[in-house]
Design an enzyme around this catalytic site. Sequence first.
Site, PDB file in Angstrom:
ATOM      1  N   CYS A  95      48.412  54.286  39.309  1.00  9.61           N
ATOM      2  CA  CYS A  95      47.633  54.490  38.012  1.00  9.61           C
ATOM      3  C   CYS A  95      48.056  55.784  37.394  1.00  9.61           C
ATOM      4  CB  CYS A  95      46.102  54.426  38.254  1.00  9.61           C
ATOM      5  SG  CYS A  95      45.783  52.967  39.013  1.00  9.61           S
ATOM      6  N   HIS A 348      43.922  48.484  31.214  1.00 11.56           N
ATOM      7  CA  HIS A 348      44.541  49.562  31.977  1.00 11.56           C
ATOM      8  C   HIS A 348      45.956  48.872  32.836  1.00 11.56           C
ATOM      9  CE1 HIS A 348      45.140  52.513  35.288  1.00 11.56           C
ATOM     10  NE2 HIS A 348      44.436  52.080  35.922  1.00 11.56           N
ATOM     11  N   CYS A 379      41.590  58.187  38.219  1.00  6.86           N
ATOM     12  CA  CYS A 379      41.724  58.133  39.662  1.00  6.86           C
ATOM     13  C   CYS A 379      42.991  57.188  39.958  1.00  6.86           C
ATOM     14  CB  CYS A 379      40.392  57.300  40.212  1.00  6.86           C
ATOM     15  SG  CYS A 379      40.286  55.685  39.436  1.00  6.86           S
TER      16      CYS A 379
HETATM   17  C1  LIG Z   1      37.512  42.014  37.799  1.00 12.36           C
HETATM   18  C2  LIG Z   1      38.708  41.208  37.857  1.00 12.36           C
HETATM   19  C3  LIG Z   1      38.916  40.637  39.147  1.00 12.36           C
HETATM   20  C4  LIG Z   1      38.549  40.100  36.942  1.00 12.36           C
HETATM   21  O1  LIG Z   1      39.457  39.270  36.671  1.00 12.36           O
HETATM   22  P1  LIG Z   1      39.456  37.831  35.825  1.00 12.36           P
HETATM   23  O2  LIG Z   1      38.561  37.009  36.690  1.00 12.36           O
HETATM   24  O3  LIG Z   1      40.770  37.490  35.674  1.00 12.36           O
HETATM   25  O4  LIG Z   1      38.668  38.397  34.595  1.00 12.36           O
HETATM   26  P2  LIG Z   1      38.505  37.862  33.015  1.00 12.36           P
HETATM   27  O5  LIG Z   1      38.765  38.524  31.962  1.00 12.36           O
HETATM   28  O6  LIG Z   1      39.150  36.219  33.274  1.00 12.36           O
HETATM   29  O7  LIG Z   1      36.952  37.405  33.217  1.00 12.36           O
HETATM   30  C5  LIG Z   1      36.248  36.613  34.132  1.00 12.36           C
HETATM   31  C6  LIG Z   1      35.106  36.176  33.280  1.00 12.36           C
HETATM   32  O8  LIG Z   1      34.259  37.203  32.769  1.00 12.36           O
HETATM   33  C7  LIG Z   1      33.932  37.100  31.429  1.00 12.36           C
HETATM   34  N1  LIG Z   1      33.870  38.323  31.086  1.00 12.36           N
HETATM   35  C8  LIG Z   1      34.727  39.485  31.153  1.00 12.36           C
HETATM   36  N2  LIG Z   1      34.454  40.583  30.425  1.00 12.36           N
HETATM   37  C9  LIG Z   1      33.136  40.309  29.840  1.00 12.36           C
HETATM   38  C10 LIG Z   1      32.555  41.210  28.774  1.00 12.36           C
HETATM   39  N3  LIG Z   1      32.533  42.224  28.600  1.00 12.36           N
HETATM   40  N4  LIG Z   1      31.305  40.123  28.529  1.00 12.36           N
HETATM   41  C11 LIG Z   1      31.239  38.912  28.617  1.00 12.36           C
HETATM   42  N5  LIG Z   1      31.919  38.098  29.601  1.00 12.36           N
HETATM   43  C12 LIG Z   1      32.993  38.984  30.035  1.00 12.36           C
HETATM   44  C13 LIG Z   1      35.094  36.565  30.933  1.00 12.36           C
HETATM   45  O9  LIG Z   1      34.997  35.720  29.839  1.00 12.36           O
HETATM   46  C14 LIG Z   1      35.550  35.449  32.072  1.00 12.36           C
HETATM   47  O10 LIG Z   1      34.454  34.281  31.967  1.00 12.36           O
HETATM   48  P3  LIG Z   1      34.921  32.737  32.232  1.00 12.36           P
HETATM   49  O11 LIG Z   1      35.409  32.790  33.902  1.00 12.36           O
HETATM   50  O12 LIG Z   1      33.872  31.987  31.903  1.00 12.36           O
HETATM   51  O13 LIG Z   1      36.202  32.671  31.390  1.00 12.36           O
HETATM   52  C15 LIG Z   1      40.119  41.938  37.186  1.00 12.36           C
HETATM   53  O14 LIG Z   1      40.103  42.320  36.022  1.00 12.36           O
HETATM   54  C16 LIG Z   1      40.285  42.977  38.371  1.00 12.36           C
HETATM   55  O15 LIG Z   1      40.573  43.108  39.452  1.00 12.36           O
HETATM   56  N6  LIG Z   1      40.135  44.246  37.769  1.00 12.36           N
HETATM   57  C17 LIG Z   1      40.308  45.577  38.383  1.00 12.36           C
HETATM   58  C18 LIG Z   1      41.820  46.002  38.086  1.00 12.36           C
HETATM   59  C19 LIG Z   1      42.188  47.255  39.076  1.00 12.36           C
HETATM   60  O16 LIG Z   1      41.917  47.050  40.263  1.00 12.36           O
HETATM   61  N7  LIG Z   1      42.925  48.030  38.375  1.00 12.36           N
HETATM   62  C20 LIG Z   1      43.301  49.248  39.207  1.00 12.36           C
HETATM   63  C21 LIG Z   1      42.164  50.269  39.153  1.00 12.36           C
HETATM   64  S1  LIG Z   1      42.465  51.578  40.424  1.00 12.36           S
END
Ligand SMILES: CC(C)(COP(=O)(O)OP(=O)(O)OC[C@H]1O[C@@H](n2cnc3c(N)ncnc32)[C@H](O)[C@@H]1OP(=O)(O)O)[C@@H](O)C(=O)NCCC(=O)NCCS
Length: 400
Positions: A95, A348, A379
């Site tokens: 990152c 990100h 981080c």
């Molecule tokens: C958390 C994570 C697993 C979610 O992945 P995802 O399931 O593909 O995410 P999505 O954008 O499809 O969102 C999932 C659901 O939440 C909902 N949602 C997401 N953000 C929302 C918000 N702010 N308000 C309302 N709903 C929200 C989406 O609409 C979706 O709904 P659905 O399933 O009905 O379509 C993924 O984003 C992740 O791994 N993030 C961390 C990344 C990371 O580790 N980065 C490195 C850091 S060191």
Amino acid sequence: MSSRQVRDVVFVDGVRTPFGKAKGMYSETRADDMVVKVIRELMRRNDAIPPERVDDVAVAATTQTGDQGLTIGRAASVLAGLPKSVPGYAIDRMCAGAMTAVTTTAAAIAFGAYDIAIAGGVEHMGRHPMGEGVDPNPRFLADKIVDPSALVMGNTAENLHDMLPQLTKERADAYALASQQKNAKAYANGQIQPDLVPVATRSVEGGWGLATVDEPPRPGTTMEGLATLKTPFRPHGNITPGNAAGLNDGATGCILASEETADELGLQKKMRLVSFAFAGVEPEVMGYGPVPSTKKALEKAGMTIDDIGLFEINEAFAVQVLSFLDYYGIDDDDPRVNLYGGAIAMGHPLASSGVRLMIQLARQFAEHPEVRYGITTMCVGMGMGGTVIWENTNWTGDEK
Ligand SMILES: CC(C)(COP(=O)(O)OP(=O)(O)OC[C@H]1O[C@@H](n2cnc3c(N)ncnc32)[C@H](O)[C@@H]1OP(=O)(O)O)[C@@H](O)C(=O)NCCC(=O)NCCS
């Protein structure tokens, strides 16, 4: 040889592509082409720089294969039309890749090896999912060198909630909502757009298009909506898609120069590098990394946290930002923190994000000449943090 003097390093300018959702608007766009757009825009906006005066091009990517391979700093600068005499290379600190590209080339400028460098990062998480091709040494787990949760970033964020139980899911959700709201306001005020370079897109269904704004923000977010989201990393956990950064595609880049070269060529000087530091923590609580890296960077500069007037903290997870704020006694909604919102709203794309923080801090410095110092911090996977302290070149000398 004459005695050597450390030279001041300035951030001349930075730009980025709009960030996309993985499998979204950049599904058919190559990662290296996104870097090309960034380099070309940097050179266009700063046309007082003779291209042959660029001494190196350092571009970070976490996954360095395919269109992120071929030592991408070199590949992208040749594709961008920089003279072939200009070298380039690839960098990886996950990152903090772009942040490390900045600190590494800045150190070379300070040392006198370079006058001008381009530093940035890219991650196309749609084409290169997190962890693609990795082969962790089995001894990590067999010899209990790290906790099994250390290799899944969402699990490390759940661990932070366990370690600091005062950081509740409600606080994390409220922080995430504020990030979305601040970002919507910054877009409405036109504070994000000036540093975005439009990128052509195409899709089988949608035909050709032009990406001009970030795809991930959800300005309609509410606390009620956030409360209903699933916790994908642990049953009844605290981390949701709403209070975590998403999976994204994007590229960033900036021009750094020695202050004397910037003066010689009449370049912009948006910020001056004060100090930087990286630090390690237990990998299973990697989100805590910015705490010791900031401590170290402040100590090196002879400063305290009270000297800092603006904070750009990467929001990998809300809880991870809150752990930093709590440690330093800063309120969750402190107006000095992430004025334009953060990665929870904008996205990100791993190795690119460090320079997004710097681009935003530079713009905020221009808006706030009363602030003298700011930090960019983030981080890093495998349990690290990175912090860069910057001085506002617009500082009017009145107050912090
Ligand atoms: C958390 C994570 C697993 C979610 O992945 P995802 O399931 O593909 O995410 P999505 O954008 O499809 O969102 C999932 C659901 O939440 C909902 N949602 C997401 N953000 C929302 C918000 N702010 N308000 C309302 N709903 C929200 C989406 O609409 C979706 O709904 P659905 O399933 O009905 O379509 C993924 O984003 C992740 O791994 N993030 C961390 C990344 C990371 O580790 N980065 C490195 C850091 S060191």
